[in-house]
Design a protein around this motif. Sequence first.
Motif, mmCIF file in Angstrom:
data_model
loop_
_atom_site.group_PDB
_atom_site.id
_atom_site.type_symbol
_atom_site.label_atom_id
_atom_site.label_comp_id
_atom_site.label_asym_id
_atom_site.label_seq_id
_atom_site.Cartn_x
_atom_site.Cartn_y
_atom_site.Cartn_z
ATOM 1 N N THR A 2 64.200 -46.338 26.332
ATOM 2 C CA THR A 2 64.384 -46.627 24.721
ATOM 3 C C THR A 2 64.821 -45.993 24.217
ATOM 4 O OG1 THR A 2 63.232 -49.213 25.788
ATOM 5 C CG2 THR A 2 63.269 -48.515 24.095
ATOM 6 N N VAL A 3 65.299 -45.918 22.589
ATOM 7 C CA VAL A 3 65.466 -44.870 21.993
ATOM 8 C C VAL A 3 64.259 -45.591 20.939
ATOM 9 C CG1 VAL A 3 66.936 -44.313 20.256
ATOM 10 C CG2 VAL A 3 67.941 -44.628 21.824
ATOM 11 N N THR A 4 63.639 -43.983 20.359
ATOM 12 C CA THR A 4 62.812 -44.344 18.942
ATOM 13 C C THR A 4 62.579 -43.448 17.862
ATOM 14 O OG1 THR A 4 61.115 -42.537 19.892
ATOM 15 C CG2 THR A 4 60.517 -45.037 20.675
ATOM 16 N N PRO A 5 62.194 -43.199 17.403
ATOM 17 C CA PRO A 5 62.438 -43.063 15.716
ATOM 18 C C PRO A 5 61.763 -40.852 16.497
ATOM 19 C CG PRO A 5 61.554 -44.780 14.835
ATOM 20 C CD PRO A 5 61.794 -44.949 16.416
ATOM 21 N N TYR A 6 61.253 -40.799 17.026
ATOM 22 C CA TYR A 6 60.691 -39.543 17.407
ATOM 23 C C TYR A 6 61.536 -39.102 18.771
ATOM 24 C CZ TYR A 6 57.508 -41.198 15.346
ATOM 25 O OH TYR A 6 56.546 -41.939 13.660
ATOM 26 N N SER A 7 62.812 -39.810 19.543
ATOM 27 C CA SER A 7 63.107 -39.252 20.047
ATOM 28 C C SER A 7 63.972 -37.631 19.897
ATOM 29 C CB SER A 7 64.480 -40.585 20.963
ATOM 30 O OG SER A 7 64.193 -41.189 21.835
ATOM 31 N N LYS A 8 63.636 -36.751 20.659
ATOM 32 C CA LYS A 8 64.965 -35.431 20.005
ATOM 33 C C LYS A 8 66.236 -35.403 20.467
ATOM 34 C CE LYS A 8 60.514 -32.495 19.394
ATOM 35 N NZ LYS A 8 61.319 -32.486 18.684
ATOM 36 N N THR A 9 67.234 -34.931 20.015
ATOM 37 C CA THR A 9 68.626 -34.823 20.352
ATOM 38 C C THR A 9 68.984 -33.214 21.137
ATOM 39 O OG1 THR A 9 68.945 -35.035 18.044
ATOM 40 C CG2 THR A 9 70.871 -34.320 19.917
ATOM 41 N N GLY A 10 69.188 -33.382 22.735
ATOM 42 C CA GLY A 10 69.210 -32.718 23.483
ATOM 43 C C GLY A 10 71.012 -31.129 23.288
ATOM 44 N N SER A 11 70.879 -30.383 24.007
ATOM 45 C CA SER A 11 71.411 -28.834 23.637
ATOM 46 C C SER A 11 72.968 -30.040 23.309
ATOM 47 C CB SER A 11 71.440 -27.979 24.964
ATOM 48 O OG SER A 11 72.086 -28.887 25.605
ATOM 49 N N LYS A 12 73.399 -31.315 24.148
ATOM 50 C CA LYS A 12 74.947 -31.203 24.272
ATOM 51 C C LYS A 12 75.173 -33.078 22.859
ATOM 52 C CE LYS A 12 75.876 -29.837 28.984
ATOM 53 N NZ LYS A 12 76.144 -30.869 29.630
ATOM 54 N N GLY A 13 74.330 -32.481 22.608
ATOM 55 C CA GLY A 13 74.061 -34.278 21.462
ATOM 56 C C GLY A 13 73.324 -34.988 22.304
ATOM 57 N N GLY A 14 73.559 -35.152 23.404
ATOM 58 C CA GLY A 14 72.649 -36.706 23.540
ATOM 59 C C GLY A 14 71.248 -36.890 23.091
ATOM 60 N N LEU A 15 71.080 -38.331 23.069
ATOM 61 C CA LEU A 15 69.172 -38.061 23.284
ATOM 62 C C LEU A 15 68.387 -37.199 24.191
ATOM 63 C CD1 LEU A 15 68.847 -41.654 20.912
ATOM 64 C CD2 LEU A 15 68.519 -38.972 20.502
ATOM 65 N N LEU A 16 66.812 -37.441 24.674
ATOM 66 C CA LEU A 16 66.307 -36.694 25.446
ATOM 67 C C LEU A 16 64.530 -38.172 25.597
ATOM 68 C CD1 LEU A 16 65.708 -33.158 24.694
ATOM 69 C CD2 LEU A 16 67.205 -33.883 26.269
ATOM 70 N N CYS A 17 64.205 -38.184 27.326
ATOM 71 C CA CYS A 17 63.526 -39.184 26.753
ATOM 72 C C CYS A 17 61.940 -38.807 26.275
ATOM 73 C CB CYS A 17 63.257 -39.857 28.442
ATOM 74 S SG CYS A 17 63.064 -38.545 29.358
ATOM 75 N N ALA A 18 60.944 -39.384 26.630
ATOM 76 C CA ALA A 18 60.075 -39.062 26.072
ATOM 77 C C ALA A 18 59.124 -36.839 27.088
ATOM 78 C CB ALA A 18 58.464 -39.561 26.178
ATOM 79 N N LYS A 19 59.269 -37.268 28.116
ATOM 80 C CA LYS A 19 59.066 -36.805 28.630
ATOM 81 C C LYS A 19 60.412 -35.152 28.536
ATOM 82 C CE LYS A 19 57.856 -34.834 34.000
ATOM 83 N NZ LYS A 19 58.039 -35.417 35.060
ATOM 84 N N CYS A 20 61.032 -35.436 28.350
ATOM 85 C CA CYS A 20 62.339 -33.653 28.209
ATOM 86 C C CYS A 20 62.147 -33.950 26.488
ATOM 87 C CB CYS A 20 62.727 -34.994 28.795
ATOM 88 S SG CYS A 20 63.709 -35.280 29.962
ATOM 89 N N SER A 21 61.477 -34.206 25.736
ATOM 90 C CA SER A 21 61.382 -34.376 24.134
ATOM 91 C C SER A 21 59.949 -33.316 24.140
ATOM 92 C CB SER A 21 60.763 -35.395 23.946
ATOM 93 O OG SER A 21 62.587 -36.381 23.751
ATOM 94 N N LYS A 22 59.226 -34.124 25.068
ATOM 95 C CA LYS A 22 57.762 -33.089 25.150
ATOM 96 C C LYS A 22 58.092 -31.467 25.809
ATOM 97 C CE LYS A 22 53.297 -32.855 26.725
ATOM 98 N NZ LYS A 22 52.802 -31.406 26.219
#
Length: 592
Positions: free
Chosen positions: A135-155
């Motif tokens: 689930t997308v949240t305001p704190y989800s980070k963007t990956g190197s290809k422009g997609g969004l990352l989950c909480a674990k990958c964002s950390k």
Amino acid sequence: MADRRQTRNQIRGPHSALTDFLASNNISATQIHQNHQRRLREAEHQTTVEELENNIEEDDEYQHVGELPAEMKKRKRKEVVALVKIKQSKEFARRKARRMGEDGDEAIAREMMNERSQPLPGQLENCEACGKRFTVTPYSKTGSKGGLLCAKCSKALADDEKKTRAQKRGTRSGRRQNQSNLLDGLAQQGALSLVEMCTKKVADNINHIEEFGDLPSQLLHRLSQILCKRRVLTPRTLDLFLRPGLNSIDIYDAAKLETHDFEKIFAFMPDLYRVNIRFAGQMKDKVIEYMLGRNRKLKDLQLDAANLVSDTYWRLLFQKLGPRLESIKLSNLDCSLDDETIDVMCRSCTTLRRLKLKQCWKAGNNSLQAISSLMSLEHLSLNWVQDVDNEILLGTVSSVGPRLQTLSLEGFSNPNDRLLEAVHDNCLALTKLRFSHNANCTDRGFVRLFTDWTNPPLENVDFSSMCDMDNTNPEGPADAIGLASQGLVALMNHSGSMIQKLNITSCRHVSRSAFEEIFSDEKMYPHLKELDVSFHTVIDDYIVGRMFRCCPKLQKLVAFGCFNLRDIRVPIGVALIGGPKAQAPIIPVVDF
């Protein structure tokens, strides 16, 4: 007349034939210019769009599988238009300025376009890195290809960024550590010694060390200091210091140790003759009982805040170990160690050479009388809480004074010049004298103390807070109270040749002329290393400069509350503490 006025108002000056022709055919030169600029902008826009289309066609990253040529062309056209609009926005300009040329315009514009096209918080999306549905949240980070990352990958991405920034910044010594070193009196120049660097590296990794091996006792002492300062001395780290072959132990912060940990010390180290344990809040009666059953070689005992030890066991300790004890230092005891216990200590410890009682709340007049019976005492340090009778204090100083080498009296606010006379007449072998926090002794008393005194020059002097306490009269009475100008001059004339440490904090009645006389061109104090002149408002850059000239071995100068210090140059190797600009870098002074 009206037609004439109207005609007169329409007069505009001379016109060329071309101007009259354009005006008659309703043609505007301004409009011609605007049309020309518009065509230039359209041509530039078209060129930009064509270049972006070519770049998109050459980049396989943005190709969509199974997409028809017409759909691909339409999508590319929309992307190009969106990128052009983004590059013309204020947000693009701000982000480009923040990055300082780290990324190109194309990368920044595409990042902003991807952010705008990302799912809103609350929607579901697949993680770019691991493919997990989240689930997308305001704190989800963007990956190197422009997609969004989950909480674990964002950390994980955030941790990698921190490591990259740390490697880019490199190691540096922060201002906080520099100020901590200054407060310890350290003015380190250049790199630390190899031994000090290795010791600190061991302290940094203390949780991964299984044993110290055969480290010498001085390095163990240094490690204990570092760990106690960082408050990381725990039951586990204590085990590293317990070695049967050692005969002394120093623990400066035992707040995290339990009762059985203290018993463990005396179980593993039965040959201890010197024990120094501070903040021993969990030391109880059974620890003293265990120590008396295991250790009979103790000569030097220093305990701090051992409030759970009762008077009964203090007396038992003094009775069993008294004949061998040569040094006793007890401090911060508010529930035990009364007059009767101190009397037992003085009767049992017949060979006691050093005694220090600091902030022992139950000690009073009877304790002072008992101390006067110690015939072998050479070092006496008392910091009293209760008010005592002046006659009893005078009798104690007169009795033990002739054998004393150091005398420290703190918290005695009632004594007057008679105490200084007793010191002058009876103390003839002192190297250290501390008498502080008193508002009854006068400057004339200090002058008489140091005039014709047969005692050798003092090496350590502390007369802090010896002044009149009336804040409504900052200049003091006509007859100066406390250490004032003449008393300080007499002190330096008597002990200036050998003095090493001098503390005159808050002796506010010392004049500027007295400092100028003491630190004049012809005066020299070759052994003075530490000087504390805090809260002397007359101290300024000139006087401190004279101090540096007259004290070639000065290592530590404390100047809290000296607000006239502005741009003093501090020599190499000198720690200036408390000045208004103490945080400024130390400026080397080569020539005085």
